[in-house]
Design a protein around this motif. Structure first.
Motif, short mmCIF file in Angstrom:
data_model
loop_
_atom_site.label_atom_id
_atom_site.label_comp_id
_atom_site.label_asym_id
_atom_site.label_seq_id
_atom_site.Cartn_x
_atom_site.Cartn_y
_atom_site.Cartn_z
N GLY A 70 0.40 6.38 7.07
CA GLY A 70 0.93 5.03 6.83
C GLY A 70 -0.07 4.27 5.99
O GLY A 70 -1.16 4.78 5.69
N GLY A 71 0.27 3.04 5.64
CA GLY A 71 -0.59 2.27 4.76
C GLY A 71 -1.75 1.57 5.47
O GLY A 71 -2.57 0.93 4.82
N TYR A 129 -3.37 11.30 -2.34
CA TYR A 129 -3.10 12.05 -1.12
C TYR A 129 -2.23 11.14 -0.26
O TYR A 129 -2.19 9.93 -0.49
N VAL A 130 -1.55 11.72 0.71
CA VAL A 130 -0.61 10.91 1.49
C VAL A 130 -1.14 10.74 2.91
O VAL A 130 -1.45 11.72 3.60
N LEU A 131 -1.26 9.48 3.33
CA LEU A 131 -1.67 9.14 4.70
C LEU A 131 -0.43 8.99 5.57
O LEU A 131 0.69 8.92 5.07
N ALA A 154 -5.27 2.55 4.45
CA ALA A 154 -5.42 2.12 3.05
C ALA A 154 -5.64 0.61 3.00
O ALA A 154 -6.46 0.12 2.21
N LEU A 194 0.86 -1.19 0.00
CA LEU A 194 0.00 0.00 0.00
C LEU A 194 0.89 1.24 0.00
O LEU A 194 1.66 1.46 0.95
N THR A 195 0.80 2.01 -1.06
CA THR A 195 1.70 3.16 -1.20
C THR A 195 1.05 4.21 -2.09
O THR A 195 0.33 3.86 -3.04
N PRO A 196 1.29 5.50 -1.79
CA PRO A 196 0.64 6.53 -2.62
C PRO A 196 1.11 6.52 -4.07
O PRO A 196 0.43 7.07 -4.93
N ILE A 200 -0.61 -0.64 -4.59
CA ILE A 200 -1.93 -0.01 -4.67
C ILE A 200 -1.99 1.24 -3.80
O ILE A 200 -1.54 1.24 -2.65
N SER A 201 -2.55 2.29 -4.40
CA SER A 201 -2.82 3.55 -3.68
C SER A 201 -4.33 3.67 -3.54
O SER A 201 -5.07 3.21 -4.40
N ILE A 202 -4.81 4.29 -2.46
CA ILE A 202 -6.26 4.50 -2.38
C ILE A 202 -6.64 5.91 -2.82
O ILE A 202 -7.79 6.31 -2.71
N GLY A 203 -5.69 6.68 -3.34
CA GLY A 203 -6.03 8.00 -3.86
C GLY A 203 -4.82 8.90 -3.83
O GLY A 203 -3.82 8.61 -3.17
N1 ADE Z 1 0.19 5.21 2.32
C1 ADE Z 1 0.21 6.54 2.47
N2 ADE Z 1 -0.66 7.13 1.67
C2 ADE Z 1 -1.28 6.14 0.96
C3 ADE Z 1 -2.27 6.12 -0.04
N3 ADE Z 1 -2.84 7.23 -0.52
N4 ADE Z 1 -2.65 4.93 -0.52
C4 ADE Z 1 -2.07 3.79 -0.08
N5 ADE Z 1 -1.13 3.75 0.86
C5 ADE Z 1 -0.73 4.92 1.38
#
Ligand code: ADE
Length: 224
Positions: free
Chosen positions: A139-140, A135-137, A143, A86-88, A130-133
């Protein structure tokens, strides 16, 4: 389906799986979710899982050894269809991706933290990002919950007929039409006559036309 979620903060993800539809899916044995604390695979007395980036720069990097140890241990126990990070900067999650994952048996979700994971962990183990959108959270983890929810609800037997996933927005590239329940009039606002008509053919046609209209207005890209 079995999902193994690797994280430095597994406690962040407990409640979504202990409530409502996801809980029922687990209770019925339709989905199993197992959490793995990466720190259990950390190095040394302090169970270190992150270190400074080579070449300098702000933020810490999740180290290759704990990630490799944890993922390799899981892989030695069963075959995984996908190891998902899970990553932006991953592919943006959509219904098509959720549908395709819902027919898999064993999945690993890796939650990133800090600046991200050592590139070699991606090369060694990750099969999908996979990113959920956009924007940056922090952590994953959140997500991973979103991804798990979108997939588990599609498993046969998780939703009942009234909740059926087949009528969801996006399943046919259309958003959902407006919906109403009692009363038929509220503060002068009336439920469209056709929905009260009892004529199911007419109702179906109206719902489809409304879905197309709403999709044209809000998400014309889906109709392309
Ligand atoms: N980790 C930080 N931001 C994320 C995002 N937008 N989607 C998935 N993982 C994330």
């Amino acid at each position: 389906m079995r999902i193994d979620i690797i994280s430095v903060l597994p406690e962040l993800m407990e409640s979504p799986f202990r409530t409502s539809i996801l809980k029922r899916a687990m209770d019925k044995g339709l989905a199993e979710v197992h959490f793995h604390n990466l720190r259990d695979f950390g190095l040394g007395k302090h169970r270190q899982v992150d270190d400074e980036p080579y070449g300098g720069g702000a933020g810490m990097v999740m180290m290759i050894e704990p990630l490799d140890l944890c993922i390799s241990e899981l892989k030695s126990q069963r075959n995984y269809d996908e190891v998902i990070y899970l990553t932006p900067d991953g592919e943006t999650l959509n219904q098509k991706i959720a549908n395709s994952l819902s027919i898999r048996k064993n999945l690993i979700f890796l939650c990133g933290h800090y600046k991200g994971i050592d590139q070699r962990a991606r090369e060694l183990h990750i099969t999908k990002e996979i990113s959920i959108g956009d924007y940056v959270l922090t952590g994953g983890e959140l997500a991973a919950c979103v991804l798990a929810d979108s997939v588990i609800r599609l498993l046969p037997g998780v939703l009942n007929d009234e909740q059926s996933a087949l009528t969801d927005s996006f399943q046919d590239n259309l958003l959902s039409p407006p919906i109403y329940t009692r009363p038929s009039e509220y503060k002068g606002l009336k439920v469209p006559e056709v929905l009260l008509s009892g004529n199911s053919k007419k109702i179906e046609g109206w719902l489809h036309d409304e879905a197309v209209k709403i999709t044209q207005e809000k998400r014309p890209d889906l109709l392309d």
